[in-house]
Design an enzyme around this catalytic site. Structure first.
Site, PDB file in Angstrom:
ATOM      1  N   TYR A   1      10.640 -17.679  11.673  1.00 27.19           N
ATOM      2  CA  TYR A   1      11.321 -18.974  11.499  1.00 27.19           C
ATOM      3  C   TYR A   1      10.371 -20.058  11.032  1.00 27.19           C
ATOM      4  O   TYR A   1      10.791 -21.174  10.756  1.00 27.19           O
ATOM      5  CB  TYR A   1      12.168 -19.368  12.703  1.00 27.19           C
TER       6      TYR A   1
ATOM      7  N   LYS B   1       4.976 -23.565  14.106  1.00 30.00           N
ATOM      8  CA  LYS B   1       4.538 -22.289  13.528  1.00 30.00           C
ATOM      9  C   LYS B   1       4.378 -22.425  12.011  1.00 30.00           C
ATOM     10  O   LYS B   1       3.477 -21.809  11.428  1.00 30.00           O
ATOM     11  CB  LYS B   1       5.544 -21.182  13.850  1.00 30.00           C
TER      12      LYS B   1
HETATM   13  C1  HXC Z   1      14.890 -29.062  27.300  1.00 35.59           C
HETATM   14  C2  HXC Z   1      12.723 -29.057  28.109  1.00 35.59           C
HETATM   15  C3  HXC Z   1      12.880 -27.699  28.551  1.00 35.59           C
HETATM   16  C4  HXC Z   1      14.132 -27.060  28.303  1.00 35.59           C
HETATM   17  C5  HXC Z   1      10.862 -28.366  29.016  1.00 35.59           C
HETATM   18  N1  HXC Z   1      11.466 -29.400  28.427  1.00 35.59           N
HETATM   19  N2  HXC Z   1      11.694 -27.305  29.104  1.00 35.59           N
HETATM   20  N3  HXC Z   1      13.711 -29.726  27.497  1.00 35.59           N
HETATM   21  N4  HXC Z   1      15.104 -27.788  27.684  1.00 35.59           N
HETATM   22  N5  HXC Z   1      14.363 -25.795  28.675  1.00 35.59           N
HETATM   23  C6  HXC Z   1      10.903 -30.708  28.201  1.00 35.59           C
HETATM   24  C7  HXC Z   1      10.670 -31.429  29.512  1.00 35.59           C
HETATM   25  O1  HXC Z   1      11.844 -32.015  29.980  1.00 35.59           O
HETATM   26  C8  HXC Z   1       9.607 -32.458  29.116  1.00 35.59           C
HETATM   27  O2  HXC Z   1      10.197 -33.549  28.451  1.00 35.59           O
HETATM   28  C9  HXC Z   1       8.801 -31.711  28.080  1.00 35.59           C
HETATM   29  O3  HXC Z   1       9.612 -30.623  27.590  1.00 35.59           O
HETATM   30  C10 HXC Z   1       7.518 -31.137  28.656  1.00 35.59           C
HETATM   31  O4  HXC Z   1       7.853 -30.316  29.747  1.00 35.59           O
HETATM   32  P1  HXC Z   1       6.779 -29.932  30.864  1.00 35.59           P
HETATM   33  O5  HXC Z   1       7.365 -28.893  31.700  1.00 35.59           O
HETATM   34  O6  HXC Z   1       6.259 -31.183  31.502  1.00 35.59           O
HETATM   35  O7  HXC Z   1       5.593 -29.408  29.966  1.00 35.59           O
HETATM   36  P2  HXC Z   1       4.586 -28.243  30.202  1.00 35.59           P
HETATM   37  O8  HXC Z   1       4.376 -27.972  31.663  1.00 35.59           O
HETATM   38  O9  HXC Z   1       3.420 -28.534  29.378  1.00 35.59           O
HETATM   39  O10 HXC Z   1       5.377 -26.973  29.632  1.00 35.59           O
HETATM   40  C11 HXC Z   1       5.371 -26.699  28.286  1.00 35.59           C
HETATM   41  C12 HXC Z   1       6.631 -25.934  27.915  1.00 35.59           C
HETATM   42  C13 HXC Z   1       6.750 -24.683  28.796  1.00 35.59           C
HETATM   43  C14 HXC Z   1       6.565 -25.558  26.455  1.00 35.59           C
HETATM   44  C15 HXC Z   1       7.793 -26.846  28.131  1.00 35.59           C
HETATM   45  O11 HXC Z   1       7.979 -24.027  28.544  1.00 35.59           O
HETATM   46  C16 HXC Z   1       5.650 -23.711  28.614  1.00 35.59           C
HETATM   47  O12 HXC Z   1       4.471 -24.000  28.779  1.00 35.59           O
HETATM   48  N6  HXC Z   1       5.972 -22.481  28.287  1.00 35.59           N
HETATM   49  C17 HXC Z   1       4.895 -21.467  28.053  1.00 35.59           C
HETATM   50  C18 HXC Z   1       5.480 -20.116  28.070  1.00 35.59           C
HETATM   51  C19 HXC Z   1       6.451 -19.922  26.963  1.00 35.59           C
HETATM   52  O13 HXC Z   1       7.327 -20.710  26.682  1.00 35.59           O
HETATM   53  N7  HXC Z   1       6.300 -18.778  26.319  1.00 35.59           N
HETATM   54  C20 HXC Z   1       7.240 -18.335  25.354  1.00 35.59           C
HETATM   55  C21 HXC Z   1       6.689 -18.376  24.025  1.00 35.59           C
HETATM   56  S1  HXC Z   1       7.561 -17.233  23.080  1.00 35.59           S
HETATM   57  P3  HXC Z   1      10.590 -34.944  29.203  1.00 35.59           P
HETATM   58  O14 HXC Z   1      11.116 -35.789  28.099  1.00 35.59           O
HETATM   59  O15 HXC Z   1      11.622 -34.570  30.228  1.00 35.59           O
HETATM   60  O16 HXC Z   1       9.313 -35.458  29.819  1.00 35.59           O
HETATM   61  C22 HXC Z   1       7.631 -17.757  21.521  1.00 35.59           C
HETATM   62  C23 HXC Z   1       8.198 -16.719  20.623  1.00 35.59           C
HETATM   63  C24 HXC Z   1       8.762 -17.280  19.373  1.00 35.59           C
HETATM   64  O17 HXC Z   1       7.231 -18.817  21.196  1.00 35.59           O
HETATM   65  C25 HXC Z   1       9.281 -16.222  18.396  1.00 35.59           C
HETATM   66  C26 HXC Z   1      10.513 -15.513  18.765  1.00 35.59           C
HETATM   67  C27 HXC Z   1      11.046 -14.611  17.698  1.00 35.59           C
END
Ligand code: HXC
Length: 256
Positions: A143, A158
């Site tokens: 994507y 990305k």
């Molecule tokens: C809406 C969301 C949300 C959700 C977080 N936020 N999750 N908004 N829906 N599900 C918002 C929060 O409300 C906040 O905004 C802001 O994002 C930051 O959230 P935090 O939790 O404070 O940040 P942090 O702890 O740094 O977390 C980062 C993250 C988290 C990206 C949000 O999910 C993370 O670290 N994930 C790592 C693991 C992960 O996702 N792995 C998968 C990658 S797979 P506000 O405005 O409320 O402050 C991938 C594959 C792609 O990428 C390809 C597939 C084909």
């Protein structure tokens, strides 16, 4: 092929990053595993040890450029040099772009795009100092070029990583530093599963879009990564290898 070489793997505590770290270790590399959660990194290092490989854990948030510089210093302090980097750390969640908060946008772009640049910059500077050249691989997704509803932050980040890779591939080729990407499709990992196909309906929907009819196993992504990182791909730079069971081409044909 990887003996006496040191590789840094970001997001190496789980999923694709862990699979690449273990594959590198099995191929003889020393592996510096990094990420935000020390316990998960320690597990990867223990698994490396079980297979007789050498690895260390250096907890780092790639969003912090100072911490990234310290990560590279720690790798050099421990192993003497750095020969490769895997930019795998990612964050993702599904949200319509129109409802995405600035902080949500920033969280994903900071990890994926800014973090990849900070790591690439620090490792490339180290390789220049060493005079050894090296290999840098970034994990993206198809994507990056076709976009995908619900993941504007990740798709944009990305795409930025792909453009960074192509730009720096040209800048750094004279130093013997190769930069490439891989674009895995849906891969069976806890992180992606929780972020992108959290329930059975979403999972079935994703699966129906893959002509090969299955998710990838992280080891399949790791095998291809080692090819791109290693000397058998020594003339490949600025390239992106797609491993998605035909998913994105299938979308062009079937419009899924
Ligand atoms: C809406 C969301 C949300 C959700 C977080 N936020 N999750 N908004 N829906 N599900 C918002 C929060 O409300 C906040 O905004 C802001 O994002 C930051 O959230 P935090 O939790 O404070 O940040 P942090 O702890 O740094 O977390 C980062 C993250 C988290 C990206 C949000 O999910 C993370 O670290 N994930 C790592 C693991 C992960 O996702 N792995 C998968 C990658 S797979 P506000 O405005 O409320 O402050 C991938 C594959 C792609 O990428 C390809 C597939 C084909």
């Amino acid at each position: 092929m990887f003996t006496d070489r040191t590789f840094i793997v970001t997001g190496g505590g789980s999923g694709i990053g862990r699979a690449i770290a273990l594959a590198l270790g099995a191929a003889g590399a020393c592996v510096v595993v990094t990420g935000r959660t020390p316990e998960k990194l320690d597990e990867t290092v223990a698994l490396l040890g079980e297979q007789g490989a050498d690895g260390i854990a250096v907890p780092t948030d790639v969003r912090d450029p100072g911490a990234v510089d310290a990560l590279v210093e720690a790798a050099v302090h421990h192993y003497g040099a750095v020969h490769g980097l895997v930019n795998n750390a990612a964050g993702n969640f599904v949200a319509p772009g129109i409802d995405l908060s600035p902080n949500g946008w920033k969280a994903v772009v900071d990890i994926v795009l800014n973090g990849s640049f900070y790591c690439t910059r620090a490792v490339a500077r180290q390789m220049r100092n060493q005079g050894t050249g090296g290999s840098i691989l970034s994990v993206i997704a198809s994507y990056a070029w076709h976009g995908h509803p619900g993941t504007v932050h990740s798709a944009a980040a990305k795409a930025g990583v792909l453009a960074m890779t192509r730009t720096l591939a040209v800048e750094l080729a004279p130093l013997g530093i190769r930069l490439n990407c891989i674009a895995p499709g849906p891969t069976e990992t806890k992180g992606a599963g929780a972020a992108l196909w959290a329930d059975d309906t979403a999972r079935a929907h994703v699966l129906s879009s893959v002509p090969a009819g299955r998710f990838a196993d992280p080891t399949e992504v790791a095998d291809a990564s080692l090819f791109v990182l290693g000397d058998r791909a020594s003339y490949m730079t600025g390239e992106c290898l797609t491993l998605d069971g035909g998913q994105w081409l299938g979308k062009q044909v079937y419009g899924q």
